[in-house]
Design a protein around this motif. Structure first.
Motif, short mmCIF file in Angstrom:
data_model
loop_
_atom_site.label_atom_id
_atom_site.label_comp_id
_atom_site.label_asym_id
_atom_site.label_seq_id
_atom_site.Cartn_x
_atom_site.Cartn_y
_atom_site.Cartn_z
N MET A 1 0.83 -1.17 0.00
CA MET A 1 0.00 0.00 0.00
C MET A 1 0.89 1.25 0.00
O MET A 1 1.82 1.36 0.77
CB MET A 1 -0.88 -0.03 1.25
N VAL A 2 0.58 2.18 -0.86
CA VAL A 2 1.32 3.43 -0.95
C VAL A 2 0.54 4.52 -0.22
O VAL A 2 -0.64 4.73 -0.49
CB VAL A 2 1.54 3.84 -2.43
N GLU A 3 1.22 5.18 0.72
CA GLU A 3 0.56 6.26 1.45
C GLU A 3 0.74 7.59 0.72
O GLU A 3 1.77 7.84 0.13
CB GLU A 3 1.14 6.37 2.85
N ALA A 4 -0.27 8.41 0.78
CA ALA A 4 -0.21 9.73 0.17
C ALA A 4 0.70 10.62 1.00
O ALA A 4 0.76 10.51 2.22
CB ALA A 4 -1.60 10.34 0.10
N THR A 5 1.40 11.51 0.34
CA THR A 5 2.25 12.47 1.02
C THR A 5 1.38 13.57 1.60
O THR A 5 0.50 14.10 0.92
CB THR A 5 3.27 13.09 0.05
N ARG A 6 1.62 13.90 2.85
CA ARG A 6 0.87 14.96 3.50
C ARG A 6 1.79 16.15 3.70
O ARG A 6 2.77 16.06 4.44
CB ARG A 6 0.32 14.50 4.84
N LEU A 7 1.47 17.24 3.07
CA LEU A 7 2.27 18.45 3.20
C LEU A 7 1.56 19.45 4.09
O LEU A 7 0.34 19.58 4.06
CB LEU A 7 2.50 19.07 1.83
N SER A 8 2.36 20.16 4.87
CA SER A 8 1.85 21.21 5.74
C SER A 8 2.56 22.50 5.42
O SER A 8 3.58 22.52 4.74
CB SER A 8 2.10 20.83 7.21
N THR A 9 2.02 23.60 5.92
CA THR A 9 2.61 24.91 5.68
C THR A 9 2.55 25.74 6.95
O THR A 9 1.83 25.41 7.89
CB THR A 9 1.88 25.65 4.53
N VAL A 10 3.32 26.81 6.97
CA VAL A 10 3.29 27.78 8.07
C VAL A 10 2.80 29.10 7.50
O VAL A 10 3.28 29.55 6.46
CB VAL A 10 4.69 27.97 8.70
N ILE A 11 1.83 29.70 8.17
CA ILE A 11 1.32 31.00 7.77
C ILE A 11 1.61 31.97 8.92
O ILE A 11 1.07 31.82 10.02
CB ILE A 11 -0.18 30.94 7.45
N VAL A 12 2.47 32.92 8.66
CA VAL A 12 2.87 33.88 9.68
C VAL A 12 1.72 34.86 9.91
O VAL A 12 1.15 35.39 8.95
CB VAL A 12 4.16 34.62 9.24
N PRO A 13 1.34 35.12 11.17
CA PRO A 13 0.16 35.94 11.45
C PRO A 13 0.42 37.45 11.37
O PRO A 13 0.33 38.18 12.36
CB PRO A 13 -0.21 35.53 12.89
N ASP B 1 -7.18 25.24 -0.36
CA ASP B 1 -7.45 24.97 -1.78
C ASP B 1 -6.28 24.30 -2.47
O ASP B 1 -6.46 23.50 -3.39
CB ASP B 1 -7.80 26.26 -2.52
N LEU B 2 -5.07 24.61 -2.03
CA LEU B 2 -3.87 23.98 -2.61
C LEU B 2 -3.67 22.55 -2.12
O LEU B 2 -2.80 21.85 -2.60
CB LEU B 2 -2.63 24.82 -2.29
N GLY B 3 -4.47 22.14 -1.15
CA GLY B 3 -4.43 20.75 -0.70
C GLY B 3 -3.53 20.47 0.49
O GLY B 3 -3.22 19.31 0.76
N PHE B 4 -3.10 21.50 1.20
CA PHE B 4 -2.27 21.25 2.37
C PHE B 4 -3.05 20.46 3.42
O PHE B 4 -4.23 20.71 3.65
CB PHE B 4 -1.76 22.56 2.98
N HIS B 5 -2.38 19.51 4.03
CA HIS B 5 -2.97 18.68 5.08
C HIS B 5 -3.18 19.49 6.35
O HIS B 5 -4.19 19.34 7.04
CB HIS B 5 -2.05 17.49 5.36
N ALA B 6 -2.22 20.37 6.67
CA ALA B 6 -2.29 21.17 7.89
C ALA B 6 -1.62 22.51 7.64
O ALA B 6 -0.76 22.65 6.77
CB ALA B 6 -1.58 20.45 9.04
N ALA B 7 -2.03 23.50 8.43
CA ALA B 7 -1.39 24.81 8.40
C ALA B 7 -1.15 25.23 9.84
O ALA B 7 -2.02 25.07 10.71
CB ALA B 7 -2.25 25.84 7.68
N TYR B 8 0.01 25.76 10.08
CA TYR B 8 0.42 26.17 11.42
C TYR B 8 0.73 27.65 11.42
O TYR B 8 1.03 28.24 10.39
CB TYR B 8 1.66 25.38 11.86
N THR B 9 0.71 28.24 12.60
CA THR B 9 1.14 29.63 12.76
C THR B 9 2.00 29.72 14.01
O THR B 9 2.01 28.80 14.84
CB THR B 9 -0.06 30.59 12.82
N TYR B 10 2.74 30.80 14.13
CA TYR B 10 3.62 31.01 15.28
C TYR B 10 2.91 31.84 16.33
O TYR B 10 2.05 32.65 16.03
CB TYR B 10 4.88 31.77 14.87
N ASP B 11 3.31 31.69 17.56
CA ASP B 11 2.81 32.50 18.66
C ASP B 11 4.00 33.20 19.30
O ASP B 11 4.55 32.74 20.29
CB ASP B 11 2.08 31.61 19.69
N HIS B 12 4.40 34.30 18.70
CA HIS B 12 5.51 35.11 19.22
C HIS B 12 5.05 36.55 19.29
O HIS B 12 4.13 36.95 18.56
CB HIS B 12 6.72 35.05 18.29
N LEU B 13 5.71 37.34 20.11
CA LEU B 13 5.37 38.76 20.16
C LEU B 13 5.96 39.50 18.98
O LEU B 13 5.39 40.46 18.50
CB LEU B 13 5.87 39.37 21.47
#
Length: 85
Positions: free
Chosen positions: A1-13, A29-41
């Motif tokens: 079984m071949v697993e699909a590649t899961r790509l994530s991105t970071v979106i700076v707030p 819409d681009l198909g990212f599995h996850a999107a993360y952001t930073y929590d910094h001052l």
């Protein structure tokens, strides 16, 4: 079984929500599995511009996306007194 590649991105707030909403939707819409952001001052070259909180940003992103996982890449511990003063 071949697993699909899961790509994530970071979106700076750094964008006000009128623009930020488009960025989070575009990531989904681009198909990212996850999107993360930073929590910094502040962070590097963005120090002199707007920097929005991670939790409000992710809350807004949750209203603009449907399938993509959301989270913080780094979460700051901001100690504060539980007694309002």
């Amino acid at each position: 079984m071949v697993e699909a590649t899961r790509l994530s991105t970071v979106i700076v707030p750094i964008h006000r929500w009128a623009e930020g909403q488009k960025i989070w939707r575009r990531a989904e819409d681009l198909g990212f599995h996850a999107a993360y952001t930073y929590d910094h001052l502040s962070w590097r070259s963005f120090r002199d511009g707007p920097w929005f909180g991670a939790i409000p940003t992710l809350t807004a992103a949750a209203t603009a996306t449907q399938r993509m996982r959301l989270g913080t890449l780094v979460t700051s511990v901001k100690p504060r007194s539980p007694i309002a003063g």
